[in-house]
Scaffold this motif. Sequence first.
Motif, PDB file in Angstrom:
ATOM      1  N   GLY A  71       0.798  -1.226   0.000  1.00 55.55           N
ATOM      2  CA  GLY A  71       0.000   0.000   0.000  1.00 55.55           C
ATOM      3  C   GLY A  71       0.828   1.273   0.000  1.00 55.55           C
ATOM      4  N   ILE A  72       2.155   1.145  -0.100  1.00 58.87           N
ATOM      5  CA  ILE A  72       3.025   2.317  -0.114  1.00 58.87           C
ATOM      6  C   ILE A  72       2.811   3.100  -1.420  1.00 58.87           C
ATOM      7  CG2 ILE A  72       5.427   3.120  -0.188  1.00 58.87           C
ATOM      8  CD1 ILE A  72       6.158   0.668   1.514  1.00 58.87           C
ATOM      9  N   GLU A  73       2.624   4.388  -1.292  1.00 60.77           N
ATOM     10  CA  GLU A  73       2.440   5.235  -2.470  1.00 60.77           C
ATOM     11  C   GLU A  73       3.743   5.949  -2.800  1.00 60.77           C
ATOM     12  OE1 GLU A  73      -0.885   7.818  -2.029  1.00 60.77           O
ATOM     13  OE2 GLU A  73      -2.329   6.174  -1.820  1.00 60.77           O
ATOM     14  N   PHE A  74       4.020   6.105  -4.084  1.00 60.71           N
ATOM     15  CA  PHE A  74       5.237   6.787  -4.527  1.00 60.71           C
ATOM     16  C   PHE A  74       5.007   7.293  -5.944  1.00 60.71           C
ATOM     17  CE2 PHE A  74       5.455   2.228  -5.122  1.00 60.71           C
ATOM     18  CZ  PHE A  74       5.805   2.086  -6.457  1.00 60.71           C
ATOM     19  N   ASP A  75       5.846   8.232  -6.342  1.00 56.14           N
ATOM     20  CA  ASP A  75       5.685   8.871  -7.648  1.00 56.14           C
ATOM     21  C   ASP A  75       6.677   8.392  -8.684  1.00 56.14           C
ATOM     22  OD1 ASP A  75       3.580  10.665  -6.740  1.00 56.14           O
ATOM     23  OD2 ASP A  75       5.148  11.660  -5.587  1.00 56.14           O
ATOM     24  N   MET A  76       7.798   7.833  -8.241  1.00 57.34           N
ATOM     25  CA  MET A  76       8.788   7.324  -9.183  1.00 57.34           C
ATOM     26  C   MET A  76       9.719   6.336  -8.493  1.00 57.34           C
ATOM     27  SD  MET A  76      11.481  10.426  -9.825  1.00 57.34           S
ATOM     28  CE  MET A  76      12.422   9.377 -10.958  1.00 57.34           C
ATOM     29  N   VAL A  77      10.521   5.645  -9.296  1.00 57.09           N
ATOM     30  CA  VAL A  77      11.443   4.623  -8.799  1.00 57.09           C
ATOM     31  C   VAL A  77      12.878   5.054  -9.075  1.00 57.09           C
ATOM     32  CG1 VAL A  77      12.202   2.236  -9.105  1.00 57.09           C
ATOM     33  CG2 VAL A  77       9.759   2.769  -9.131  1.00 57.09           C
ATOM     34  N   PHE A  78      13.763   4.810  -8.097  1.00 60.45           N
ATOM     35  CA  PHE A  78      15.178   5.142  -8.242  1.00 60.45           C
ATOM     36  C   PHE A  78      16.022   3.916  -7.929  1.00 60.45           C
ATOM     37  CE2 PHE A  78      19.253   6.461  -6.363  1.00 60.45           C
ATOM     38  CZ  PHE A  78      19.764   7.230  -7.400  1.00 60.45           C
ATOM     39  N   GLY A  79      17.006   3.623  -8.803  1.00 58.96           N
ATOM     40  CA  GLY A  79      17.899   2.495  -8.588  1.00 58.96           C
ATOM     41  C   GLY A  79      19.326   2.952  -8.362  1.00 58.96           C
ATOM     42  N   PRO A  80      19.886   2.720  -7.175  1.00 60.87           N
ATOM     43  CA  PRO A  80      21.281   3.103  -6.912  1.00 60.87           C
ATOM     44  C   PRO A  80      22.261   2.190  -7.643  1.00 60.87           C
ATOM     45  CG  PRO A  80      20.341   2.005  -4.999  1.00 60.87           C
ATOM     46  CD  PRO A  80      19.229   2.160  -5.980  1.00 60.87           C
ATOM     47  N   ALA A  81      23.295   2.781  -8.229  1.00 59.15           N
ATOM     48  CA  ALA A  81      24.320   1.998  -8.930  1.00 59.15           C
ATOM     49  C   ALA A  81      25.014   1.071  -7.925  1.00 59.15           C
ATOM     50  CB  ALA A  81      25.335   2.934  -9.572  1.00 59.15           C
ATOM     51  N   TYR A  82      25.290  -0.182  -8.303  1.00 62.82           N
ATOM     52  CA  TYR A  82      25.035  -0.705  -9.641  1.00 62.82           C
ATOM     53  C   TYR A  82      23.859  -1.678  -9.648  1.00 62.82           C
ATOM     54  CZ  TYR A  82      29.433   1.322 -11.178  1.00 62.82           C
ATOM     55  OH  TYR A  82      30.428   2.218 -11.490  1.00 62.82           O
ATOM     56  N   LYS A  83      23.712  -2.486  -8.619  1.00 58.78           N
ATOM     57  CA  LYS A  83      22.677  -3.519  -8.635  1.00 58.78           C
ATOM     58  C   LYS A  83      21.276  -2.938  -8.723  1.00 58.78           C
ATOM     59  CE  LYS A  83      25.197  -7.214  -6.237  1.00 58.78           C
ATOM     60  NZ  LYS A  83      25.276  -8.041  -5.009  1.00 58.78           N
ATOM     61  N   GLY A  84      21.115  -1.720  -8.228  1.00 58.74           N
ATOM     62  CA  GLY A  84      19.792  -1.104  -8.257  1.00 58.74           C
ATOM     63  C   GLY A  84      19.347  -0.660  -9.639  1.00 58.74           C
ATOM     64  N   ILE A  85      20.279  -0.572 -10.589  1.00 58.08           N
ATOM     65  CA  ILE A  85      19.919  -0.085 -11.930  1.00 58.08           C
ATOM     66  C   ILE A  85      18.988  -1.055 -12.650  1.00 58.08           C
ATOM     67  CG2 ILE A  85      20.805   0.558 -14.204  1.00 58.08           C
ATOM     68  CD1 ILE A  85      23.301   1.665 -12.779  1.00 58.08           C
ATOM     69  N   LEU A  87      17.290  -3.395 -11.326  1.00 62.31           N
ATOM     70  CA  LEU A  87      16.118  -3.575 -10.474  1.00 62.31           C
ATOM     71  C   LEU A  87      15.094  -2.471 -10.717  1.00 62.31           C
ATOM     72  CD1 LEU A  87      17.731  -4.619  -7.056  1.00 62.31           C
ATOM     73  CD2 LEU A  87      16.541  -6.080  -8.696  1.00 62.31           C
ATOM     74  N   ALA A  88      15.550  -1.217 -10.749  1.00 67.13           N
ATOM     75  CA  ALA A  88      14.635  -0.100 -10.975  1.00 67.13           C
ATOM     76  C   ALA A  88      13.945  -0.216 -12.324  1.00 67.13           C
ATOM     77  CB  ALA A  88      15.389   1.230 -10.871  1.00 67.13           C
ATOM     78  N   ALA A  89      14.709  -0.562 -13.359  1.00 72.02           N
ATOM     79  CA  ALA A  89      14.147  -0.656 -14.707  1.00 72.02           C
ATOM     80  C   ALA A  89      13.111  -1.772 -14.803  1.00 72.02           C
ATOM     81  CB  ALA A  89      15.268  -0.878 -15.724  1.00 72.02           C
ATOM     82  N   THR A  90      13.462  -2.960 -14.325  1.00 66.73           N
ATOM     83  CA  THR A  90      12.544  -4.086 -14.459  1.00 66.73           C
ATOM     84  C   THR A  90      11.333  -3.965 -13.538  1.00 66.73           C
ATOM     85  OG1 THR A  90      13.923  -5.378 -12.922  1.00 66.73           O
ATOM     86  CG2 THR A  90      14.290  -5.703 -15.282  1.00 66.73           C
ATOM     87  N   VAL A  91      11.523  -3.392 -12.362  1.00 61.40           N
ATOM     88  CA  VAL A  91      10.389  -3.189 -11.458  1.00 61.40           C
ATOM     89  C   VAL A  91       9.426  -2.160 -12.045  1.00 61.40           C
ATOM     90  CG1 VAL A  91       9.704  -2.296  -9.185  1.00 61.40           C
ATOM     91  CG2 VAL A  91      11.583  -3.931  -9.373  1.00 61.40           C
ATOM     92  N   ALA A  92       9.958  -1.103 -12.672  1.00 63.46           N
ATOM     93  CA  ALA A  92       9.095  -0.111 -13.323  1.00 63.46           C
ATOM     94  C   ALA A  92       8.283  -0.756 -14.442  1.00 63.46           C
ATOM     95  CB  ALA A  92       9.934   1.045 -13.856  1.00 63.46           C
ATOM     96  N   PRO A 103       7.650   6.752 -13.660  1.00 64.83           N
ATOM     97  CA  PRO A 103       8.985   6.962 -14.232  1.00 64.83           C
ATOM     98  C   PRO A 103      10.061   6.367 -13.331  1.00 64.83           C
ATOM     99  CG  PRO A 103       8.142   9.008 -13.291  1.00 64.83           C
ATOM    100  CD  PRO A 103       7.040   8.010 -13.187  1.00 64.83           C
ATOM    101  N   PHE A 104      11.249   6.166 -13.905  1.00 69.91           N
ATOM    102  CA  PHE A 104      12.360   5.670 -13.098  1.00 69.91           C
ATOM    103  C   PHE A 104      13.651   6.372 -13.486  1.00 69.91           C
ATOM    104  CE2 PHE A 104      12.829   2.982 -16.829  1.00 69.91           C
ATOM    105  CZ  PHE A 104      14.196   2.780 -16.943  1.00 69.91           C
TER     106      PHE A 104
END
Length: 232
Positions: A71-85, A87-92, A103-104
Amino acid sequence: MVDVVAQGPGQDPLAQDFVRFAVESGVLRFGEFKTKAGRMSPYFFNAGLFDDGSKMGRLAEFYAKALIASGIEFDMVFGPAYKGIPLAATVAVELARHGRNVPFAYNRKEAKDHGEGGTLVGAPLKGRVLIVDDVMSAGTAARESIALIQAAGAIPHAMAIALDRQEKATENGLDVEHSAVQYVRQQLGMKVCTIAKLADLLLYLSQTGGAEMRAHHERVSAYRERYGVNEG
């Protein structure tokens, strides 16, 4: 597709399916592994081994289902380098498939001095930002991401991680009574969504037959007894 199988009372079916997936994929391994804190851990979670399209697709689906359920609300996704990159793209992508198109963006470790320049790539950071990462050990990566997001004028609102180790963080080389996840929640005031926790791993091991799994359960239980945090 993530097929959620019915579980017993009090169990989290999504978490149990994720632990099974991580073990079967070789991402969650058992043995002796040295952590960043210098501890010898009986298990190791290496999200870098979600290393093909099928695994990443399933991983993204677990994140998306956990986030929607939270139920967490958010406006965009951010992936910290490097493993988060990735993750952010595929989760978006997976969130969009579930009807929640956001957006991400992600960061580079080093600033680019040509083209668009800077350290940030993707959509402009604005609004309530969800940081997507694999695990949190000390919260260092979280603090770095938070600083980037705040510098851009956006709000570091929440984090999503795959596994909460539920163990004491370290500060200046000493154990403290809170985990990195608890620190982010209690001290930084951010929401945290986790797909699974160490407790879910212990439950999986306790319900999986065989002497090997019983031995793993015994070692992981002893580790939690020594380094686990009070969730109360």
